[in-house]
Enzyme design. Structure first.
Site, PDB file in Angstrom:
ATOM      1  N   ASP A 574       0.759  -1.253   0.000  1.00 15.12           N
ATOM      2  CA  ASP A 574       0.000   0.000   0.000  1.00 15.12           C
ATOM      3  C   ASP A 574       0.791   1.306   0.000  1.00 15.12           C
ATOM      4  O   ASP A 574       0.700   2.097  -0.916  1.00 15.12           O
ATOM      5  CB  ASP A 574      -0.956   0.016   1.198  1.00 15.12           C
ATOM      6  CG  ASP A 574      -1.866  -1.205   1.226  1.00 15.12           C
ATOM      7  OD1 ASP A 574      -1.657  -2.120   0.413  1.00 15.12           O
ATOM      8  OD2 ASP A 574      -2.785  -1.229   2.050  1.00 15.12           O
ATOM      9  N   GLU A 771      -0.338  -9.765  11.727  1.00 17.07           N
ATOM     10  CA  GLU A 771      -0.275  -9.337  10.326  1.00 17.07           C
ATOM     11  C   GLU A 771       1.159  -9.027   9.900  1.00 17.07           C
ATOM     12  O   GLU A 771       1.580  -9.313   8.793  1.00 17.07           O
ATOM     13  CB  GLU A 771      -1.151  -8.095  10.147  1.00 17.07           C
ATOM     14  CG  GLU A 771      -1.267  -7.596   8.719  1.00 17.07           C
ATOM     15  CD  GLU A 771      -2.189  -6.390   8.600  1.00 17.07           C
ATOM     16  OE1 GLU A 771      -2.482  -5.757   9.631  1.00 17.07           O
ATOM     17  OE2 GLU A 771      -2.614  -6.080   7.474  1.00 17.07           O
TER      18      GLU A 771
HETATM   19  C1  6A9 Z   1     -10.015  -1.815   4.818  1.00 18.58           C
HETATM   20  C2  6A9 Z   1     -11.118  -1.631   7.011  1.00 18.58           C
HETATM   21  C3  6A9 Z   1     -12.669  -3.323   9.809  1.00 18.58           C
HETATM   22  C4  6A9 Z   1      -3.569  -4.813   3.416  1.00 18.58           C
HETATM   23  O1  6A9 Z   1      -4.529  -8.829   3.845  1.00 18.58           O
HETATM   24  C5  6A9 Z   1      -5.373  -8.084   3.040  1.00 18.58           C
HETATM   25  C6  6A9 Z   1      -4.679  -6.807   2.578  1.00 18.58           C
HETATM   26  C7  6A9 Z   1      -3.437  -7.141   1.763  1.00 18.58           C
HETATM   27  O2  6A9 Z   1      -3.816  -7.713   0.546  1.00 18.58           O
HETATM   28  C8  6A9 Z   1      -2.591  -5.929   1.472  1.00 18.58           C
HETATM   29  O3  6A9 Z   1      -1.403  -6.320   0.858  1.00 18.58           O
HETATM   30  N1  6A9 Z   1      -4.366  -5.968   3.735  1.00 18.58           N
HETATM   31  C9  6A9 Z   1      -2.276  -5.177   2.738  1.00 18.58           C
HETATM   32  O4  6A9 Z   1      -1.529  -4.051   2.451  1.00 18.58           O
HETATM   33  C10 6A9 Z   1      -5.576  -5.594   4.502  1.00 18.58           C
HETATM   34  C11 6A9 Z   1      -6.485  -4.703   3.720  1.00 18.58           C
HETATM   35  C12 6A9 Z   1      -7.725  -4.321   4.412  1.00 18.58           C
HETATM   36  C13 6A9 Z   1      -8.514  -3.338   3.599  1.00 18.58           C
HETATM   37  C14 6A9 Z   1      -9.878  -3.125   4.136  1.00 18.58           C
HETATM   38  C15 6A9 Z   1     -11.297  -1.748   5.539  1.00 18.58           C
HETATM   39  C16 6A9 Z   1     -11.774  -2.741   7.721  1.00 18.58           C
HETATM   40  O5  6A9 Z   1     -12.222  -2.303   8.969  1.00 18.58           O
END
Ligand code: 6A9
Length: 816
Positions: A574, A771
């Protein structure tokens, strides 16, 4: 401490959605052939929630709370997995999607450990039967009179029936309770909830005459289908009515005790919701058995006992075969950890269905052709031209049950690496499910937020998917592993004694053992893979106009669409620093690397399928990519790979931020052991002033100006997915005749050790996988219970120990 006050503040508003009710025909064919996958705890957003892989059908789940006072209930009624509920860890200790397994929820807030042992019992024509044993064990700090209420519920969507079989009894049931019904795809069925074992609160109040708590209460209700997932508010609503009645009838002093107030009176009947409620004092245990009417016999508690034992036995045996943990992780100390990490990944597989929010406006601003494009694009997005599409269905695992209980495209390729080791057929089923979501252009949405239940976890501004946004095509990892397995068929046939009646467990797989099945699968999916590849080439291409074309024999150059000043969410990394300001002439080194991964995989698959013309095309493209990674992205000055952009003098410049992005061609396997770039890459990885930490490789170099700044998501913290790729490449180099083999081997051994011992330490201390890990002290951070790619640690434990590791290894975190 008025009950009424406590209850009135409970959330009572079911979130109602505009969802039509079209029937879903997707995937009917595959469904029939996969009997042992039909049922599962496929609602990973819940502590325990079972459903079949059928769009509208029966679902079941559990809720519980400590009811020895009036207040706690509001915050302690467990249902959906949540962060910060004071859990001292939870999850599957052992789990195999084919057979079942055991989960423990260490509910510190309610002072009880809840164990759910779920097993499948094959038989009949409708995906078999299943049972779950629910056991409550008060924790050490529990009061002597710990009162716990447990609600098991079943809901039915779509055509069919669900009712209580027992003869009506006003006071509740002294013995077992049986629900029965039928539905499309399941035929006739019964759900038996046993009386179970445990003490019940004794009579202390007049009201017990109308509602003795040593009985099982059944509450039947009817609700609109779109609200069925909101079982907790519906339950609270019923409670509220009852509390108002109590408040009218009794003074504050004469009020019945909370365990009485929070138990619904028996009111059985037909309805699309059946709640079965029990109250226990101290420890308890009861069984729930789903028996398919098409099976020859109904499931009993004895069958369940036997199933639990045999599922555990086959899990342990198979675990040893699949993840042959190598020194120093082959002792008992790490066994429980490794099993838990894998089981939580595997037990996180869910089945999701519903519509999704998409902006299909294809606004010209989304082409991002002009300077300042990100502002225009933001304005276009603000016009909110999104609509609901679908319904779709998706079979997938999830990054985190409490926080991200839904499918994420690039996460899934990582999740499936350990899963493919265990059961290639399941991995391929999931890959197929994802490719079924592809639209006619070749796009697959990055984040799959299907239906109201999934949307309830995501703020509206994050719900919209855009059909010009990409995400790394990691599912190709699995197709690669599959085609590679096909070329060495003998290694995959390890017979294992498993649960009787189920398909033989072990590494055997219908897809890898049977060339015809393999061929069928590849033939079916190959056109979709090509389509996705061509979608990437078309929509994410980079503009080489300002580059000196003569210098480039290939036009392979790529740019992520959808970036903002601070974020390239589509890349998955991100907030990793990128060229500033954004420019339409930018080229991204991670994206060209992913294109290389796709082209190489497609070449292998095309070779397997004998598609010679395609082989030539993919070979040409892959070679062009390799050349341009070097020509367009290597900085001789910085000795690393860099994004490229156009500066204020309209000149091409490289923008180098050392970290994961700057070694991306290496991480994705595109750097050969004899590459002249390798030495510099290894030096960068190994340098504590740059990427090296005692806990893994950090995302951004410590010497980078943006290290640890702002959101600090991918600007330093250690991520397991990238570290896994690093370890895998290092081993490859270490085992090659590369002039850097020795250096790579030494880094490999130390990195493997640092990663495993740190994730282990953090798990021991907190009860959770995280994470990401802090690059300064290694502690787990951001999302708790992140059982997605962090589980790759299991594969790392199963990788060989090299001699150099003994000399270089730091044993310091190993003391626990
Ligand atoms: C936002 C908020 C309860 C971010 O693991 C999933 C992703 C990855 O693919 C990505 O590489 N995560 C990483 O940078 C989490 C993304 C969550 C986005 C949703 C909403 C939820 O509130």
């Amino acid at each position: 401490t008025l009950a009424a006050a406590a209850i009135l503040s409970l959330s009572l508003t079911p979130h109602v959605a505009a969802q039509d009710d079209p029937s879903i025909l997707l995937g009917e064919v595959g469904r029939a052939s996969n009997e042992s996958l039909l049922w599962g705890p496929y609602k990973p957003n819940l502590y325990f929630g079972v459903r079949p892989k059928i769009p509208k059908s029966l679902s079941a789940g559990l809720m519980w709370a400590k009811v020895d006072n009036f207040q706690d209930v509001q915050h302690n009624f467990r249902h959906t997995c949540e962060q910060n509920e004071g859990m001292a860890g939870y999850g599957w200790d052992e789990y195999d999607v084919r057979n079942g397994g055991q989960q423990t929820v260490h509910d510190a807030g309610n002072k009880i450990d809840i164990t759910t042992s779920f097993v499948k019992i094959p038989g009949g024509k409708h995906g078999g039967s299943w049972g779950v044993r629910v056991k409550g064990t008060p924790r050490e700090d529990a009061p002597a009179m710990l009162m716990t209420t447990v609600v098991f519920y079943a809901t039915l969507e779509g055509l069919g029936s669900l009712e209580v079989e027992n003869k009506r009894d006003e006071l509740g049931y002294e013995g077992d309770v049986t629900l029965k019904g039928n539905s499309a795809g399941l035929g006739e069925y019964k759900l038996l909830v046993t009386k179970g074992e445990g003490r019940h609160p004794t009579e202390t109040h007049d009201s017990y005459k109308e509602k003795p708590l040593d009985r099982t209460m059944v509450r039947s209700m009817a609700a609109a289908e779109e609200n069925l997932w909101q079982i907790k508010p519906l339950f609270y609503q019923e409670l509220k009515g009852q509390i108002e009645a109590y408040v009218e009838k009794y003074t504050v002093e004469a009020m019945p005790p909370p365990w009485q107030v929070y138990t619904l009176p028996n009111d059985p009947g037909a309805g699309n919701i059946q709640m079965v409620q029990k109250v226990f004092e101290g420890p308890f245990e009861f069984d729930i058995m789903f028996s398919s009417g098409s099976a020859t016999k109904e499931v009993t508690s004895e069958d369940l006992t036997e199933g639990i034992e045999s599922a555990s036995k086959s899990f342990v045996e198979k675990f040893g075969d699949v993840f042959d943990l190598k020194a120093p992780y082959n002792g008992p100390k790490y066994a429980q950890f490794a099993k838990s990490m894998f089981s939580n990944l595997f037990g996180g597989i869910g089945y999701f269905q519903g519509d999704e929010v998409v902006d299909r406006s294809y606004a010209p601003e989304y082409d991002e052709e002009n300077e300042g494009f990100w502002e225009e694009a933001a304005e276009a997005r603000a016009k909110k031209r999104e609509q609901l599409e679908g319904p779709f269905e998706l079979y997938t695992s999830v990054p985190s049950r409490p926080f991200f209980p839904r499918g994420f495209l690039w996460d899934e390729g990582f999740h499936l690496l350990p899963i493919a080791d265990w059961d290639m057929d399941i991995a391929l089923e999931i890959v197929k499910s994802w490719f079924n979501l592809m639209d006619s252009d070749g796009w697959i949405g990055r984040e799959q937020i299907l239906g109201d239940e999934a949307r309830s976890k995501v703020p509206p501004e994050f719900q919209v998917q855009y059909p010009h946004y990409a995400n790394p095509p990691t599912l190709f990892f699995i197709l690669d592993a599959f085609v590679e397995r096909l070329s060495k068929p003998n290694e995959s046939a390890i017979p294992v004694e498993g649960s009787p009646g189920l398909r033989q467990a072990g590494l055997n797989s219908a897809h890898t053992d049977n060339p015809e099945v393999a061929n069928q699968y590849l033939q079916a999916i190959y056109p979709l893979l090509k389509k996705q590849y061509h979608w990437f080439r078309r929509t994410q291409s980079g503009d080489l106009a300002t580059y000196d074309r003569e210098a480039f024999s290939s036009k392979e150059a790529y740019r992520w669409r959808g970036r903002t000043v601070q974020h390239v969410l589509t890349s998955g990394l991100d907030d990793y620093p990128r060229p500033q300001p954004p420019h339409p002439g930018e080229l991204h080194v991670d994206l060209i690397s992913w294109m290389g991964v796709m082209a190489k995989s497609l070449k292998n698959i095309a070779t397997y399928l004998g598609e010679t013309q395609d082989v030539a095309e993919f070979t040409r493209n892959a070679n062009g990519i390799l050349r341009n990674i070097d020509d367009l992205h290597w900085s001789e000055k910085e000795k690393t790979f860099c994004d490229a952009t156009i500066d204020e003098f309209e000149e091409n410049v490289l923008v180098c931020h050392k970290g994961y992005i700057s070694i991306f061609p290496f991480l994705t396997g595109l750097i050969e052991p004899d590459s002249p770039r390798l030495g510099a890459i290894l030096d960068l990885i190994e340098d504590p002033e740059e990427l090296w930490t005692d806990f893994g490789i950090r995302s951004l170099s410590k010497s980078n100006e943006f290290y640890g700044t702002d959101e600090n998501y991918w600007r330093g913290p250690i991520w397991m997915n990238m570290n896994y790729l690093a370890v895998r490449e290092l081993l490859k180099i270490a085992q090659s005749s590369s002039p850097h083999a020795k250096q790579a081997g030494s880094i490999y051994s130390r990195l493997r050790h640092n990663l495993v011992s740190n994730v282990y330490k953090s798990w021991k201390e907190t009860g959770f996988a995280w994470e990401q890990y802090n690059p300064e002290d290694g502690h787990g951070q951001r999302t708790q219970h992140f059982t997605g790619w962090t589980s790759l640690v299991v594969k790392i434990m199963a990788m060989p120990e090299l001699e150099a590791g003994k000399a270089g290894g730091d044993e310091s975190h190993d003391e626990l």
